[in-house]
Write an enzyme that holds these catalytic residues in place. Structure first.
Site, PDB file in Angstrom:
ATOM      1  N   CYS A 151       0.889  -1.161   0.000  1.00 60.46           N
ATOM      2  CA  CYS A 151       0.000   0.000   0.000  1.00 60.46           C
ATOM      3  C   CYS A 151       0.919   1.200   0.000  1.00 60.46           C
ATOM      4  CB  CYS A 151      -0.964  -0.042   1.177  1.00 60.46           C
ATOM      5  SG  CYS A 151      -0.198  -0.366   2.780  1.00 60.46           S
TER       6      CYS A 151
ATOM      7  N   GLN B  67      -3.055  -1.830  11.008  1.00 55.55           N
ATOM      8  CA  GLN B  67      -2.596  -0.631  11.698  1.00 55.55           C
ATOM      9  C   GLN B  67      -3.625   0.053  12.587  1.00 55.55           C
ATOM     10  OE1 GLN B  67      -1.239   2.319   8.963  1.00 55.55           O
ATOM     11  NE2 GLN B  67       0.350   3.061  10.308  1.00 55.55           N
TER      12      GLN B  67
ATOM     13  N   ALA C  95       2.420   2.628   3.079  1.00 55.30           N
ATOM     14  CA  ALA C  95       3.454   2.314   4.063  1.00 55.30           C
ATOM     15  C   ALA C  95       3.811   0.835   4.092  1.00 55.30           C
ATOM     16  CB  ALA C  95       3.009   2.758   5.458  1.00 55.30           C
TER      17      ALA C  95
END
Length: 433
Positions: A219, A266, A221
């Protein structure tokens, strides 16, 4: 599987939030206990190769580049190996390339003979550069260092996915690969339905087949959206290859991913999305297993509407997302358009969280690179369009323009609250005679 579906559908959202908090705390303990380090990514010569300064690969699982194409090449790229659920199954979880690391990305692809790429972002999102274009435009060829990438074709099977057939040539040898770009996944957020991601993974598995080369997933990060995709494919392999036992735990799977890639999965919303997607996946597997197994589905209902995933919600389109994308929805092959449209502000109560949403994988050796144009690490990035490759993951309320200050009027943010008492007009102090 029916029992697992029942347990997934009946989960309390508050319990999931607490469990995700435990994931974060155990991740820190695991990093300490296993001695996981990020020294390579923190080196002065490598720091400029990181898109985000707080997301660095662990030294123990990072991809080491051995293919050297020039005297300036190093062995570093911000990417990590992630083991799959079955023998020989591996992923490469990577950040999106910067303009200065596109050649490194192709070095990694060629070195590991990658045949399938999953791109879970757009080039530009919310006016910010999220990924450098590392492929060729339709029926054209583009050179990245010693690699020549040609586009053989491009299809749009649905509004969520762009499929690109690419050929890469290096030293007169050519290889074919397929890139799947998922267009409907907002950054730091979740898709508005599970079906699109599950359909994407079906296509990826059909392309990968029995190949042993790793699937490259990225993606921006390489941790949030990438971690969710790794987790869902990992769980799919468990469901279809191994009997599900009582010790099956999505939390353990996410922790295993985090052992290999910092901050994989995340946010708590992404963590919750895994549960709802797995429930949807099990519904699909039960449907495909025949009516005798699937006949018990009506007994597996729950009163919790937030976590219940029925076949209808798995297979039908829900309301479109409220996020604004900068690229043409028909496909990201169009040139990026840097829009000034900003996302709608969230309620203030959601922004003043007691704990940060995002984990920080801080390097053991903090270094501040010099500002030299493109590679600029800033303390906070403005919301206006920028060419900087670096971007902070989180920002405080005071740093974000357009928000009402705490205790403000609320209905009109442009009217500021007086900062203090004012002196009375001079006329009031005159004595009438």
């Amino acid at each position: 599987m029916e029992l697992l579906l029942s347990s997934l559908s009946g989960l309390d959202p508050d319990a999931l939030e607490l469990e995700y908090g435990a994931v974060r705390s155990q991740s820190m303990l695991m990093k300490r206990d296993l001695g996981l380090t990020t020294e390579a990514g923190a080196l002065k010569e490598n720091i400029k190769k990181n898109r985000y300064k707080d997301i660095l690969p662990y030294d123990q699982t990072r991809v080491v580049l051995s293919l050297l194409t020039s005297d300036l090449d190093t062995d570093y790229i911000n990417a990590s190996f992630v083991e799959g659920a079955t023998a020989g199954k591996r992923y490469i979880a990577s950040q999106a390339p910067l303009s200065s690391t596109v050649t490194d990305l192709w070095r990694m692809i060629w070195q590991h003979d990658v045949k399938v790429i999953v791109m879970a972002c757009r080039e530009v999102e919310m006016g910010k550069k999220k990924c450098e274009c590392y492929w060729a435009q339709l029926h054209q060829a583009t050179t990245f260092g010693p690699f020549t990438v040609s586009s053989q074709g491009e299809t749009h099977p649905n509004e969520d996915v762009v499929v690109r057939a690419l050929t890469v040539t290096y030293q007169q040898l050519s290889r074919s690969l397929t890139q799947y770009q998922f267009l409907s996944w907002p950054d730091h957020d979740i898709p508005y339905e599970a079906a699109g991601v599950l359909d994407l993974l079906e296509r990826v598995r059909a392309s990968q087949r029995s190949r042993t080369s790793p699937v490259l997933i990225h993606c921006s990060a390489g941790c949030g959206r990438t971690g969710v995709i790794c987790a869902l494919d990992y769980i799919y392999d468990l469901l279809v290859t191994k009997p599900i036992t009582t010790d099956f735990s999505i939390m353990k799977i996410v922790l295993e991913l985090r052992r290999q890639r910092p901050s994989a999965v995340q946010t708590k919303d992404q963590y919750r999305f895994i549960f709802s997607s797995v429930a949807c996946l099990i519904e699909r597997l039960l449907e495909s297993s025949g009516p005798q197994i699937y006949s018990n589905r009506s007994e597996l209902k729950t009163q919790d509407k937030q976590t219940t995933v029925t076949p209808a919600s798995c297979n039908k389109r829900s309301l479109p997302p409220s996020h604004h994308y900068d690229n043409d929805p028909a496909g990201a092959s169009a040139a990026p358009v840097y829009s000034h449209v900003r996302p709608r502000n969230k309620p203030l109560s959601l922004q003043l969280s007691a704990t940060p949403i995002y984990d920080l994988a801080s390097p053991t050796n903090h270094l501040s690179p010099r500002s030299n144009g493109e590679h600029h690490v800033a303390a906070a990035e403005p919301l206006s369009p920028t060419n900087d490759d670096y971007e902070e993951f989180s920002s405080s309320v005071t740093d974000t323009p357009g928000l009402c200050p705490p205790g403000g009027i609320g209905f009109n943010c442009r009217i500021q609250k007086p900062k203090g008492p004012r002196d009375p007009p001079a006329e009031w102090s005159r004595l009438e005679r």
